[in-house]
Motif scaffolding. Structure first.
Motif, mmCIF file in Angstrom:
data_model
loop_
_atom_site.group_PDB
_atom_site.id
_atom_site.type_symbol
_atom_site.label_atom_id
_atom_site.label_comp_id
_atom_site.label_asym_id
_atom_site.label_seq_id
_atom_site.Cartn_x
_atom_site.Cartn_y
_atom_site.Cartn_z
ATOM 1 N N ARG A 1 0.838 -1.191 0.000
ATOM 2 C CA ARG A 1 0.000 0.000 0.000
ATOM 3 C C ARG A 1 0.875 1.242 0.000
ATOM 4 N NH1 ARG A 1 -2.225 0.254 6.279
ATOM 5 N NH2 ARG A 1 -0.610 -1.066 7.136
ATOM 6 N N LEU A 2 0.352 2.286 -0.618
ATOM 7 C CA LEU A 2 0.978 3.597 -0.578
ATOM 8 C C LEU A 2 0.191 4.478 0.377
ATOM 9 C CD1 LEU A 2 1.772 4.504 -4.315
ATOM 10 C CD2 LEU A 2 3.322 3.560 -2.598
ATOM 11 N N LEU A 3 0.893 5.234 1.194
ATOM 12 C CA LEU A 3 0.285 6.249 2.040
ATOM 13 C C LEU A 3 0.760 7.602 1.523
ATOM 14 C CD1 LEU A 3 1.015 4.736 5.580
ATOM 15 C CD2 LEU A 3 -0.797 4.122 3.965
ATOM 16 N N ILE A 4 -0.174 8.487 1.205
ATOM 17 C CA ILE A 4 0.173 9.762 0.580
ATOM 18 C C ILE A 4 -0.378 10.906 1.415
ATOM 19 C CG2 ILE A 4 -0.068 11.197 -1.485
ATOM 20 C CD1 ILE A 4 -0.318 8.668 -3.121
ATOM 21 N N ALA A 5 0.450 11.905 1.645
ATOM 22 C CA ALA A 5 0.024 13.118 2.349
ATOM 23 C C ALA A 5 0.700 14.313 1.711
ATOM 24 C CB ALA A 5 0.380 13.044 3.833
ATOM 25 N N ALA A 6 -0.074 15.368 1.483
ATOM 26 C CA ALA A 6 0.470 16.638 1.002
ATOM 27 C C ALA A 6 0.299 17.667 2.100
ATOM 28 C CB ALA A 6 -0.270 17.095 -0.256
ATOM 29 N N HIS A 7 1.308 18.493 2.302
ATOM 30 C CA HIS A 7 1.220 19.501 3.353
ATOM 31 C C HIS A 7 2.070 20.704 2.985
ATOM 32 C CE1 HIS A 7 5.158 18.110 4.968
ATOM 33 N NE2 HIS A 7 4.725 16.942 4.536
ATOM 34 N N ARG A 8 1.714 21.819 3.587
ATOM 35 C CA ARG A 8 2.441 23.061 3.292
ATOM 36 C C ARG A 8 2.433 23.932 4.530
ATOM 37 N NH1 ARG A 8 0.603 26.669 -1.739
ATOM 38 N NH2 ARG A 8 -1.408 26.344 -0.716
ATOM 39 N N GLN A 9 3.600 24.329 4.986
ATOM 40 C CA GLN A 9 3.725 25.289 6.072
ATOM 41 C C GLN A 9 3.798 26.701 5.495
ATOM 42 O OE1 GLN A 9 3.005 22.599 8.477
ATOM 43 N NE2 GLN A 9 3.792 24.382 9.567
ATOM 44 N N ALA A 10 3.615 27.674 6.348
ATOM 45 C CA ALA A 10 3.637 29.069 5.895
ATOM 46 C C ALA A 10 4.959 29.379 5.196
ATOM 47 C CB ALA A 10 3.442 30.000 7.085
ATOM 48 N N GLY A 11 4.858 30.012 4.043
ATOM 49 C CA GLY A 11 6.054 30.432 3.315
ATOM 50 C C GLY A 11 6.683 29.351 2.465
ATOM 51 N N GLU A 12 6.054 28.174 2.374
ATOM 52 C CA GLU A 12 6.624 27.075 1.606
ATOM 53 C C GLU A 12 5.773 26.751 0.384
ATOM 54 O OE1 GLU A 12 7.904 23.608 3.676
ATOM 55 O OE2 GLU A 12 8.315 24.697 5.510
ATOM 56 N N ALA A 13 6.386 26.088 -0.587
ATOM 57 C CA ALA A 13 5.687 25.694 -1.806
ATOM 58 C C ALA A 13 5.036 24.328 -1.665
ATOM 59 C CB ALA A 13 6.670 25.678 -2.985
ATOM 60 N N GLY A 14 5.173 23.716 -0.515
ATOM 61 C CA GLY A 14 4.500 22.452 -0.265
ATOM 62 C C GLY A 14 5.390 21.241 -0.500
ATOM 63 N N GLU A 15 4.899 20.112 -0.025
ATOM 64 C CA GLU A 15 5.639 18.854 -0.105
ATOM 65 C C GLU A 15 4.629 17.716 -0.157
ATOM 66 O OE1 GLU A 15 9.223 17.840 2.527
ATOM 67 O OE2 GLU A 15 7.571 16.842 3.578
ATOM 68 N N VAL A 16 4.934 16.698 -0.915
ATOM 69 C CA VAL A 16 4.130 15.476 -0.924
ATOM 70 C C VAL A 16 5.009 14.336 -0.437
ATOM 71 C CG1 VAL A 16 2.780 13.836 -2.296
ATOM 72 C CG2 VAL A 16 2.670 16.282 -2.803
ATOM 73 N N GLU A 17 4.449 13.582 0.481
ATOM 74 C CA GLU A 17 5.163 12.453 1.079
ATOM 75 C C GLU A 17 4.483 11.165 0.630
ATOM 76 O OE1 GLU A 17 6.825 12.409 5.335
ATOM 77 O OE2 GLU A 17 4.800 11.597 5.490
ATOM 78 N N ILE A 18 5.275 10.246 0.100
ATOM 79 C CA ILE A 18 4.753 8.959 -0.358
ATOM 80 C C ILE A 18 5.467 7.859 0.417
ATOM 81 C CG2 ILE A 18 4.281 7.462 -2.331
ATOM 82 C CD1 ILE A 18 5.530 10.889 -3.131
ATOM 83 N N ILE A 19 4.702 7.130 1.215
ATOM 84 C CA ILE A 19 5.257 6.023 2.004
ATOM 85 C C ILE A 19 4.811 4.717 1.365
ATOM 86 C CG2 ILE A 19 5.334 4.921 4.270
ATOM 87 C CD1 ILE A 19 4.481 7.674 5.427
ATOM 88 N N SER A 20 5.746 3.844 1.117
ATOM 89 C CA SER A 20 5.460 2.534 0.539
ATOM 90 C C SER A 20 5.676 1.464 1.610
ATOM 91 C CB SER A 20 6.382 2.276 -0.658
ATOM 92 O OG SER A 20 6.233 0.946 -1.135
ATOM 93 N N ILE A 21 4.666 0.619 1.806
ATOM 94 C CA ILE A 21 4.721 -0.418 2.843
ATOM 95 C C ILE A 21 4.265 -1.741 2.235
ATOM 96 C CG2 ILE A 21 3.826 -1.184 5.087
ATOM 97 C CD1 ILE A 21 3.254 1.710 5.783
ATOM 98 N N ASP A 22 5.008 -2.795 2.471
ATOM 99 C CA ASP A 22 4.515 -4.119 2.079
ATOM 100 C C ASP A 22 4.873 -5.144 3.141
ATOM 101 O OD1 ASP A 22 7.038 -5.636 1.431
ATOM 102 O OD2 ASP A 22 7.231 -4.153 -0.163
ATOM 103 N N GLU A 23 4.309 -6.331 3.019
ATOM 104 C CA GLU A 23 4.489 -7.404 4.005
ATOM 105 C C GLU A 23 5.305 -8.560 3.444
ATOM 106 O OE1 GLU A 23 0.650 -8.437 5.566
ATOM 107 O OE2 GLU A 23 0.158 -6.354 6.031
ATOM 108 N N GLY A 24 6.184 -8.277 2.517
ATOM 109 C CA GLY A 24 7.085 -9.281 1.979
ATOM 110 C C GLY A 24 7.000 -9.330 0.458
ATOM 111 N N PRO A 25 7.919 -10.071 -0.128
ATOM 112 C CA PRO A 25 8.915 -10.949 0.507
ATOM 113 C C PRO A 25 10.199 -10.256 0.949
ATOM 114 C CG PRO A 25 9.054 -11.126 -1.870
ATOM 115 C CD PRO A 25 7.921 -10.194 -1.601
ATOM 116 N N GLY A 26 10.345 -8.967 0.699
ATOM 117 C CA GLY A 26 11.594 -8.274 0.982
ATOM 118 C C GLY A 26 12.495 -8.277 -0.235
ATOM 119 N N ILE A 27 13.536 -7.490 -0.190
ATOM 120 C CA ILE A 27 14.471 -7.355 -1.305
ATOM 121 C C ILE A 27 15.789 -8.006 -0.913
ATOM 122 C CG2 ILE A 27 15.700 -5.723 -2.786
ATOM 123 C CD1 ILE A 27 13.419 -3.721 -2.251
ATOM 124 N N ALA A 28 16.177 -9.017 -1.678
ATOM 125 C CA ALA A 28 17.374 -9.789 -1.330
ATOM 126 C C ALA A 28 18.646 -8.959 -1.454
ATOM 127 C CB ALA A 28 17.458 -11.033 -2.212
#
Length: 344
Positions: free
Chosen positions: A63-90
């Motif tokens: 699953r991807l978790l996505i959030a966009a946010h912007r503090q005062a004086g900023e052009a903003g940022e998007v955060e993309i978190i990737s999570i899985d339950e296996g098998p992992g990367i060898a």
């Protein structure tokens, strides 16, 4: 000192290929009013597509978790978190080489994500799975953003609504200035809009009292929540100069301070802010070198092992939050994890 109000992530399970496009469109809409150029929006789209396609093709329960946010004086940022339950990367080093891809995607695998993102970090273990975080910002970062990223403490948080809810009943906020950080985590009773109303009131109260003694902050929160259903709250202050963590609160917000050789829980009184609490008392712990400070709502199980966390002590704290969410969420309530670490 600026208060950073926590943002809520939206989850996109990569159960079929159409969810990749859904996540990409969500990210594009999130920056539509931030003034990003076509080139910057396209860079964001490529990062989301690469991570989402990789999860759909190669991972279990990705699953991807996505959030966009912007503090005062900023052009903003998007955060993309990737999570899985296996098998992992060898072979993570091989997978991170620019140009390496196990399938035909618009980019060239994780190497492209690392190149395109403003910040990127990843952790993988077999057979547990892989977590990564990519942050995308316009090329010209604002002075405010640079100043905050230059602080001595780094914060990583994930805030997710309960299943089938569109708003999160949890909330968090932090004020980081130099060697000190003050943090509040609130969990409105239940979930849904009324719980969200309580947590928002707690964050609003924190925004006007975070510089006070922690006991006064919690008392302020308690008073301001009396027209809501109430919330569990924990207020915490980290001071790296004195190497201490001070905290107080009421209810079932759980906390830990841990390092390679240290593991202590944060215990607060019973009660519910806005309904009934005893007079707050502040407790303190030592802050060891290279320690993490973790707070989470009761959407995360309290009994979790530090063994999967210790390999992440020097990584982006968002990865710690992602592993705790992946391995210990209760799947029936709002879930929030906030992790703070001292920068090297």
């Amino acid at each position: 000192m600026e208060v950073v109000t926590g943002w809520t992530h939206k989850a996109f399970p990569m159960s079929d290929a159409s969810r990749v496009g859904e996540a990409r469109r969500h990210a594009a809409l999130a920056v539509a009013d931030m003034g990003w150029s076509e080139v910057e929006t396209g860079r964001l789209a490529l990062v989301v597509t690469e991570l989402g396609t990789n999860l759909h093709r190669h991972a279990r329960n990705g699953r991807l978790l996505i959030a966009a946010h912007r503090q005062a004086g900023e052009a903003g940022e998007v955060e993309i978190i990737s999570i899985d339950e296996g098998p992992g990367i060898a072979d993570l080093a091989l997978a991170m080489q620019d140009g390496h891809s196990s399938g035909s995607t618009p980019g060239t695998g994780l190497g492209a994500v690392r190149r395109l993102a403003s910040e990127f970090d990843i952790h993988s273990s077999m057979p547990d799975g892989t977590v990564s975080v990519a942050r995308v910002r316009p090329a010209a970062s604002s002075a405010a953003g640079v100043a905050r990223r230059g602080a001595a403490l780094q914060i990583g948080a994930i805030c997710l609504p309960a299943p089938h809810e569109t708003v999160c009943g949890d909330g968090w906020a932090a004020a980081i200035h130099g060697e000190q950080a003050t943090l509040l985590v609130a969990d409105g009773l239940g979930h849904g809009p009324e719980a969200a109303k309580a947590s928002r009131a707690a964050i609003a109260a924190f925004a006007t009292s975070f510089e006070a003694d922690l006991r006064e902050t919690v008392q302020k929160v308690h008073r301001d929540l009396q027209t809501t259903r109430g919330a569990a709250v924990c207020a915490l202050r980290i001071d790296t100069d004195s190497a201490t963590v001070s905290y107080t609160g009421a209810g079932n917000i759980a906390g830990r301070v841990l390092s390679g050789v240290f593991d202590k829980s944060l215990i607060t009184q019973h009660g519910t802010a806005g309904m009934q609490i005893r007079k707050p008392e502040t407790a303190s712990l030592a802050l060891p070198a290279h320690a993490l400070v973790i707070l989470h709502s009761d959407g995360i199980e309290t009994r979790w092992s530090v063994e999967r966390i210790r390999p992440l002590l020097q990584k982006d704290p968002k990865l710690v939050a992602a592993v705790l969410l992946r391995d210990h969420t209760r799947h029936r309530d709002d879930a929030t994890v906030v992790v703070i670490r001292q920068k090297e």
